[in-house]
Scaffold this motif. Structure first.
Motif, PDB file in Angstrom:
ATOM      1  N   ASP A 105       5.872   9.219  15.487  1.00 61.33           N
ATOM      2  CA  ASP A 105       5.067   8.956  14.295  1.00 61.33           C
ATOM      3  C   ASP A 105       5.365   7.609  13.646  1.00 61.33           C
ATOM      4  OD1 ASP A 105       3.564  11.345  14.216  1.00 61.33           O
ATOM      5  OD2 ASP A 105       5.243  12.431  13.316  1.00 61.33           O
ATOM      6  N   ARG A 108       2.415   5.232  12.818  1.00 62.28           N
ATOM      7  CA  ARG A 108       1.527   5.834  11.814  1.00 62.28           C
ATOM      8  C   ARG A 108       2.172   5.851  10.431  1.00 62.28           C
ATOM      9  NH1 ARG A 108       0.277   8.256  16.671  1.00 62.28           N
ATOM     10  NH2 ARG A 108       2.066   9.651  16.672  1.00 62.28           N
ATOM     11  N   CYS A 112       0.656   4.121   7.176  1.00 63.27           N
ATOM     12  CA  CYS A 112       0.460   4.913   5.965  1.00 63.27           C
ATOM     13  C   CYS A 112       1.178   4.275   4.778  1.00 63.27           C
ATOM     14  CB  CYS A 112       0.959   6.337   6.185  1.00 63.27           C
ATOM     15  SG  CYS A 112       0.588   7.467   4.823  1.00 63.27           S
ATOM     16  N   ALA A 115      -1.081   1.764   3.426  1.00 64.04           N
ATOM     17  CA  ALA A 115      -2.159   2.387   2.657  1.00 64.04           C
ATOM     18  C   ALA A 115      -1.684   2.814   1.267  1.00 64.04           C
ATOM     19  CB  ALA A 115      -2.709   3.589   3.415  1.00 64.04           C
ATOM     20  N   ARG A 128      -8.190   6.347   5.646  1.00 61.40           N
ATOM     21  CA  ARG A 128      -7.812   6.109   7.037  1.00 61.40           C
ATOM     22  C   ARG A 128      -7.514   4.636   7.266  1.00 61.40           C
ATOM     23  NH1 ARG A 128     -13.277   6.774   6.989  1.00 61.40           N
ATOM     24  NH2 ARG A 128     -13.011   9.014   7.241  1.00 61.40           N
ATOM     25  N   THR A 143      -5.780   9.039  10.255  1.00 65.14           N
ATOM     26  CA  THR A 143      -6.175   9.653   8.989  1.00 65.14           C
ATOM     27  C   THR A 143      -4.934   9.905   8.148  1.00 65.14           C
ATOM     28  OG1 THR A 143      -8.074  10.709  10.043  1.00 65.14           O
ATOM     29  CG2 THR A 143      -7.369  11.581   7.915  1.00 65.14           C
ATOM     30  N   PHE A 144      -4.990   9.478   6.904  1.00 66.59           N
ATOM     31  CA  PHE A 144      -3.825   9.615   6.025  1.00 66.59           C
ATOM     32  C   PHE A 144      -3.841  10.999   5.370  1.00 66.59           C
ATOM     33  CE2 PHE A 144      -4.712   4.907   5.817  1.00 66.59           C
ATOM     34  CZ  PHE A 144      -3.772   4.592   6.778  1.00 66.59           C
ATOM     35  N   THR A 145      -3.395  11.961   6.148  1.00 67.42           N
ATOM     36  CA  THR A 145      -3.358  13.343   5.689  1.00 67.42           C
ATOM     37  C   THR A 145      -2.246  13.539   4.662  1.00 67.42           C
ATOM     38  OG1 THR A 145      -1.817  13.974   7.444  1.00 67.42           O
ATOM     39  CG2 THR A 145      -4.173  14.105   7.954  1.00 67.42           C
ATOM     40  N   LEU A 148       1.079  13.379   6.527  1.00 62.94           N
ATOM     41  CA  LEU A 148       1.534  12.027   6.866  1.00 62.94           C
ATOM     42  C   LEU A 148       2.009  11.287   5.617  1.00 62.94           C
ATOM     43  CD1 LEU A 148       1.971   9.799   8.919  1.00 62.94           C
ATOM     44  CD2 LEU A 148      -0.455   9.182   8.694  1.00 62.94           C
ATOM     45  N   ARG A 149       1.328  11.472   4.517  1.00 61.92           N
ATOM     46  CA  ARG A 149       1.754  10.840   3.259  1.00 61.92           C
ATOM     47  C   ARG A 149       3.132  11.365   2.840  1.00 61.92           C
ATOM     48  NH1 ARG A 149      -2.476   8.588  -0.003  1.00 61.92           N
ATOM     49  NH2 ARG A 149      -4.440   8.525   1.151  1.00 61.92           N
ATOM     50  N   THR A 152       5.761   9.866   5.072  1.00 59.59           N
ATOM     51  CA  THR A 152       5.980   8.454   4.752  1.00 59.59           C
ATOM     52  C   THR A 152       6.825   8.304   3.496  1.00 59.59           C
ATOM     53  OG1 THR A 152       3.855   7.891   5.767  1.00 59.59           O
ATOM     54  CG2 THR A 152       4.829   6.261   4.278  1.00 59.59           C
TER      55      THR A 152
END
Length: 203
Positions: A105, A108, A112, A115, A128, A143-145, A148-149, A152
Motif C-alpha cells: 500500500d 497509495r 493519499c 490528497a 480519487r 480511490t481515497f476510501t 485508506l485515509r 495514511t
C-alpha cells in the motif's frame, strides 16, 4: 545516540511511502539520512526529470500543474505532488513511479497523503487520484476510501513517533520487500537477524 534532539516539524510525503513499505527503510532514509544509489534509484530520478519542472499544461479536458508543494498542519506532513490535475472543477493528485503496481500500500498511502494535504489547503473534497507506472505505461486510479485515509493518518502518526524516538527499527520479516530494496546492502536484513540469533544463544 538518537539522530534527533527534537521532534521534526513535518514529515516528507515521500517518507510515508518509505515507512509504509518498511519501517527500517524509513529509519535509514529519514532518521539517519542514509541513501544508497543503484540502477533503480538512478532510473527513477532520470524518469522524473521532466516531471519535476514547475509549470502549467493545458490539455483538451484538463489543466495540469506540475511540482506542486502541499502540506497538512493537522498531520504535520509536507511535500510535492508530481502533478495536480484539474478536470471539471475537481482536483486529482497524480504520482509518477518507476516500477509497477504491487501488492503493498505504500504508493497509495503517499498519494493519499497528497490528497489530504490538498483538501486541507483548498477546502475541496478529493475523492480519487492516479499513479502512473512507467513500467506499465498506464495510470492506476486510486480511490481515497475511509480505510485508506485512516491508514495514511496512522502512518503519519507513526512516522512522527519513530522520528521522535530516533531508533532504527529492526529488519522486516517480510523478505519479499527486501528483494528490490536499494538499501539492502546497507540494511543487511538476513545478517542482522542472524547476528541477533547468535547473541541470544550466548555465542
Amino acid at each position: 545516540m538518537n539522530a534527533y534532539q527534537a521532534p521534526p516539524d513535518y514529515i516528507p510525503l515521500a517518507m510515508l511511502n518509505a515507512l509504509a513499505y518498511c519501517p527500517r527503510r524509513f529509519g535509514y532514509e529519514f532518521i539517519y539520512a542514509e541513501m544508497l544509489y543503484n540502477e533503480h534509484v538512478i532510473e527513477g530520478q532520470l524518469r522524473h526529470q521532466g516531471i519535476d519542472i514547475h509549470g502549467m499544461r493545458w490539455l483538451s479536458d484538463s489543466v495540469q500543474q506540475r511540482r506542486v508543494y502541499v502540506w497538512s498542519e493537522r498531520l504535520r506532513i509536507a511535500g510535492f505532488c508530481d502533478i495536480v490535475e484539474e478536470r471539471d472543477g475537481q482536483l486529482y493528485p497524480v504520482e509518477y513511479k518507476k516500477g509497477r503496481s504491487g501488492q503493498w500500500d505504500n504508493d497509495r498511502i503517499q498519494l493519499c497523503g497528497q490528497a489530504l494535504c490538498l483538501e486541507e489547503r483548498t477546502g475541496q473534497p478529493i475523492e480519487r487520484g492516479y499513479i502512473f507506472y512507467f513500467s506499465a505505461r498506464r495510470r492506476e486510479e486510486v480511490t481515497f476510501t475511509a480505510e485508506l485515509r485512516r491508514l495514511t493518518e496512522e502512518t503519519a502518526a507513526e512516522a512522527h513517533r519513530l522520528a521522535t524516538r530516533g531508533d532504527l527499527p529492526p529488519p522486516t520479516t517480510q523478505r519479499a520487500r527486501c528483494r528490490d530494496c536499494s538499501l539492502q546492502p546497507l540494511c543487511l536484513p538476513v545478517e542482522t537477524e542472524r547476528l541477533k540469533t547468535i547473541r541470544s544463544d550466548g555465542w
